[in-house]
Scaffold this active site. Sequence first.
Site, mmCIF file in Angstrom:
data_model
loop_
_atom_site.group_PDB
_atom_site.id
_atom_site.type_symbol
_atom_site.label_atom_id
_atom_site.label_comp_id
_atom_site.label_asym_id
_atom_site.label_seq_id
_atom_site.Cartn_x
_atom_site.Cartn_y
_atom_site.Cartn_z
ATOM 1 N N ASP A 171 37.559 40.978 47.095
ATOM 2 C CA ASP A 171 37.807 39.710 47.780
ATOM 3 C C ASP A 171 37.945 39.890 49.284
ATOM 4 O O ASP A 171 38.168 41.005 49.780
ATOM 5 C CB ASP A 171 39.040 39.014 47.211
ATOM 6 N N ASP A 183 36.349 45.045 55.771
ATOM 7 C CA ASP A 183 37.446 44.841 54.815
ATOM 8 C C ASP A 183 36.965 43.984 53.653
ATOM 9 O O ASP A 183 37.047 42.761 53.702
ATOM 10 C CB ASP A 183 38.621 44.173 55.544
ATOM 11 N N GLU A 236 43.220 41.407 46.132
ATOM 12 C CA GLU A 236 44.078 42.224 46.996
ATOM 13 C C GLU A 236 44.619 41.432 48.169
ATOM 14 O O GLU A 236 45.762 41.633 48.588
ATOM 15 C CB GLU A 236 43.299 43.437 47.514
ATOM 16 N N GLU A 237 43.822 40.505 48.676
ATOM 17 C CA GLU A 237 44.239 39.748 49.854
ATOM 18 C C GLU A 237 45.370 38.763 49.556
ATOM 19 O O GLU A 237 45.956 38.201 50.471
ATOM 20 C CB GLU A 237 43.040 38.990 50.451
ATOM 21 N N ASP A 295 42.843 54.865 48.459
ATOM 22 C CA ASP A 295 42.661 53.426 48.595
ATOM 23 C C ASP A 295 42.231 53.108 50.024
ATOM 24 O O ASP A 295 42.123 54.003 50.875
ATOM 25 C CB ASP A 295 43.977 52.716 48.255
#
Length: 581
Positions: free
Chosen positions: A161, A196, A230-231, A261
């Site tokens: 995401d 990202d 994750e966001e 990660d």
Amino acid sequence: MRIYSKSKFDMEGGGESACCGVCFCSKLQKKICCFLIWFPVFIILILLAVVLIKGLTVQDRFERMTLLKEEVVLLNPDNETKIAWANKLGGAIKFPTVSRSETDQNVEEISKLHDYLKTVFPVVFTLENVQTFYPNSLSILLRIQGSKESGNPYLLSTHLDVVPAGDLEMWELDPFLGEIVEQEDEQFVYGRGAIDMKHSVVGILQALEILLNNNGKPERTLYVSFGHDEEVLGHNGAGEIAKVLERLLEENNEKLDFLLDEGMFVMQGVVPGVDDPVIYIGVVEKGWTTLELTVNGDQSHSSVPSRESAIGILAKAVANLEKHRSPAKFSSGPEYDTMSYLAPHASFLFKMVFSNLWLFKDAVSSVFSSRPELDAIQRTTTAVTIINAGFKENVIPSFAMATVNHRIHPTEDLDDILKHDKDVIDDDRVIIKSKEYFPPAPISPYSNDAIAFQIIANSALEVFPTAHVTPGTLMANTDSKHYLHLTDKIYRFTPAFITRNDTKRIHGFNERIAVNNFVQVVEFYYRIIRNADSQVEPFDSDMPGEGSGHCDADEEGCHKKDNKEVKDEVVDDYELIEDSI
């Protein structure tokens, strides 16, 4: 005629004499004066000598370990292949897999991205020795069986995401363009997620595709996880992946060795005094808490205001928080080692400073304090993000509320933050309540005998040979927090090449990654797999080490923290969907 009298002190000192023709001093007085003048000078000269000697003889604290006997051979693709790889990344960027909140995600686009990845990486998703799982149906977990039996697999983790594009007027091009563009005489893949973190998703899969082609296999079993949220904290993505992973590890009698990660980058022009690229490997990430400040007062007409209102009291509290920051912890956390590791590679003045932090640590901390991006490394940060009060222009409200976000330094916890804020605000009318809290992660080992750290550092140096390795703190948060109970060796690094001007592109506007840099991303993950193969057999993970990453809690520049509260966090039951291939 002048008459001078002699004191008893003069007589004992051996008589009078002129000092520069101005005053009369005894020999003893002259000796004392000379001592008082020259002793500080002597001390300063000694300090200068020590500083110079330490600066000129400083050695690199990172000692690179030889992991493989074979010669390192990079992939070195031709230009056509580079463009093909970059276009795969561009294709992934075209899917606006935006996460706005835990309940507001572009689920359809995430599903489309799944299909796209299966199409462009058919080998990875069809080989028999690759198991594919879809925890919560939107995240992906791969298990790549190694050719040799091993009980120490590792995990490569990233996420699918992205954050919203924001103000479209601030983007030079479509934020989800996903095309190769020419800018500043270089080719870039342009769009949200380029840095990202879709470059990492596609980079890992491309490295695996190359490795697995023609029935190739890694020697060591590895896992790959792609979270879908994750966001927005990752509870439904990595939180569910962790449950599936824990089950698979148990079924296969395995223990996760280490996790890599997202995190820090290969940076140039960001660290003061260091011109060469810096491989900044995050060995810890900050914790965080969201505080709610509330003030209750009397509601009244604006024509007869009281001396203090709820808004005024809250405003004063907020101003005090911003004025009185949490204390700097430069000599207590990994940032101390960040600078000392770079000392041999800094310019002359900075080399003198970084190699003598025992003397200059306060000065360095002061310099950090003047730059927000550096200051955030050395202290718990305070950000006032929301203020709510009032509902009509002629009514003084009885209630005011502010939301404050703290990113917590690895040496502090929630109790420290609450005490500091209460002391700084110094007003019992302001009620402080923690809405959410996640403690700082434990510091992962980064000594020269920490094999996992060596695997990551060696892989990066093979791709970026002119760069220098340093450990440090990741100021943001990642999905790695969901895996803390599976391994104590968690590292946060991605090989995106970042300059000081590029830092604003992360979660900002005009996100992009150079085509040549994306090739380095693929090379890096390929080298990770190859270097990790050097440690196929299980080894004693409890083996004590020496040097950085292994030290007493009282040692300067090092800190250890109890991890019990973090490890006790348990995630609920999961839904497992396995792809039969």
